[in-house]
Design an enzyme around this catalytic site. Structure first.
Site, PDB file in Angstrom:
ATOM      1  N   GLY A 122      -4.510  -4.996   7.005  1.00  0.00           N
ATOM      2  CA  GLY A 122      -5.636  -4.094   7.171  1.00  0.00           C
ATOM      3  C   GLY A 122      -6.604  -4.482   8.273  1.00  0.00           C
ATOM      4  O   GLY A 122      -7.108  -3.627   9.010  1.00  0.00           O
ATOM      5  N   GLY A 164       0.046  -2.298   5.668  1.00  0.00           N
ATOM      6  CA  GLY A 164       0.196  -3.588   6.337  1.00  0.00           C
ATOM      7  C   GLY A 164      -1.136  -4.298   6.456  1.00  0.00           C
ATOM      8  O   GLY A 164      -2.045  -4.084   5.637  1.00  0.00           O
ATOM      9  N   THR A 188       0.888  -1.157   0.000  1.00  0.00           N
ATOM     10  CA  THR A 188       0.000   0.000   0.000  1.00  0.00           C
ATOM     11  C   THR A 188       0.918   1.195   0.000  1.00  0.00           C
ATOM     12  O   THR A 188       2.067   1.086   0.401  1.00  0.00           O
ATOM     13  CB  THR A 188      -0.830   0.020   1.317  1.00  0.00           C
TER      14      THR A 188
HETATM   15  N1  GLY Z   1      -3.444  -2.231   4.308  1.00  0.00           N
HETATM   16  C1  GLY Z   1      -3.859  -2.686   3.058  1.00  0.00           C
HETATM   17  C2  GLY Z   1      -4.830  -3.791   3.110  1.00  0.00           C
HETATM   18  O1  GLY Z   1      -4.903  -4.516   4.092  1.00  0.00           O
HETATM   19  O2  GLY Z   1      -5.565  -3.949   2.161  1.00  0.00           O
END
Ligand code: GLY
Length: 358
Positions: A258, A256, A204
């Site tokens: 989510g 990281g 991300t």
């Molecule tokens: N932090 C990105 C996701 O988990 O999609």
């Protein structure tokens, strides 16, 4: 009992000290040169671009989108935008959100297909609707109505990596792995970079920005967890989780795992800790400690009871101080500031990352 314009006396008494604290926070002298931008480690060129834009007078939220757009269009970054790794069906589904800390307006899209710049669509949701979050087919219809071009986002490299994952995911399904696949440079690249990862790979970009007037804005954009369930949405497009800002305090965001972040509403928690007086780094660490306390299911924990997944938080306050922290050691973040070259710095962390077993 209410007073005057329907405001409760108790709410007024509670609000006055809060407002005073916010004004006192903003009133502190600026400690670091601004504009400044902080981002995940894949955002070195993004923070540079964001600072350049803010120096030219562009609002932080718009500067943040200009910065992350460089990463969204880069096929070498398989975690964001064009070239992002697809979901389990081989379809690239993108999530993004923006927030403007001056107006406290936000815009977001989730599970968006076929549009290279979800951050720009999120900015358009903020500017051109009275709503915050559009998903799936509705988000795409909105993007097309606003002139965004539909494109195939699945690069050859991402398709080959997805097929390799699909063919090797199970031994009792109908897919037969190509024994020569590992000789392909794209597959080799993936195996070397992510194949032995201690964590389920995610990627991300988050970018938080503060300009010379102390205005703040931020953006988070992602292709999400590699090979995710079709329709799965992570923290990135959720205001308060993947990003949050308030020009009274500062800005924060996450990359990281989510799901770990959604549970503690991470970015909002970081900003609230900064409002209470913590530095950006202290605020990120305190929020990660909450993640550790909230990690209760056995499947989420390692044998020592620590989270199996990683989460990284980034923050900047209106005084220009920056910080970042990660559950596990070994993560970097990007910073660019007026008058200084962009650089990568080590994140603070809670636990030393175990060496992988041979
Ligand atoms: N932090 C990105 C996701 O988990 O999609």
């Amino acid at each position: 009992m209410t007073q005057g314009k329907g405001v409760n006396r108790r709410e007024v008494l509670v609000a006055i000290p809060t407002l005073a604290a916010a004004q006192a926070f903003r009133g502190l002298p600026r400690q670091e040169p601004t504009p400044v931008a902080v981002a995940s480690s894949n955002g070195l060129k993004a923070v540079e671009e964001a600072v350049r834009r803010m120096e030219a007078g562009v609002l932080p939220v718009e500067a943040a989108v200009a910065g992350v757009s460089l990463v969204e269009e880069d096929p070498e970054d398989v975690t964001v935008g064009y070239g992002g790794l697809p979901n389990e069906d081989g379809v690239v589904q993108l999530d993004a959100a923006v927030m403007d800390g001056v107006t406290m307006r936000a815009g977001a899209v989730a599970a968006l297909e076929g549009i290279k710049h979800p951050s720009q669509v999120a900015l358009t949701v903020m500017r051109r609707t009275t709503r915050v979050l559009l998903v799936g087919a509705g988000a795409k219809k909105f993007a097309l109505a606003h002139g965004f071009k539909e494109e195939n986002l699945l690069t050859e490299r991402a398709r080959k990596i997805w097929l390799y994952w699909k063919e090797n995911a199970a031994t009792n399904d109908d897919w037969l792995p190509d024994p020569k696949a590992v000789e392909d440079p794209d597959i080799r690249w993936f195996i070397e970079k992510h194949g032995d990862s201690y964590f389920r790979p995610t990627g991300t970009i988050h970018l938080s920005a503060v300009d010379a007037q102390g205005r703040v804005g931020c953006c988070t954009t992602t292709s999400g967890l590699f090979f995710k369930l079709s329709g799965r949405v992570g923290d990135s497009p959720l205001v308060g989780c993947g990003l949050y800002c308030d020009s009274e305090v500062g800005s924060a965001g996450a990359t990281g795992h989510g799901e770990s972040n959604i549970i503690v509403v991470g970015a909002h928690t970081v900003v609230e800790f900064m409002r209470q007086g913590k530095t950006p780094e202290e605020a990120c660490l305190a929020t990660l400690e909450r993640v550790v306390r909230a990690t209760r299911e056995p499947y989420l924990k390692d044998p020592q009871g620590r989270p199996k997944n990683n989460l990284i938080l980034y923050a900047v306050n209106v005084h220009g101080e920056v910080g970042a922290a990660s559950i596990w050691s070994g993560t970097k973040y990007a910073v660019a500031r007026k008058g200084r070259p962009a650089e990568l710095r080590e994140c603070a962390y809670l636990f030393v990352r175990p060496k992988r077993s041979p």
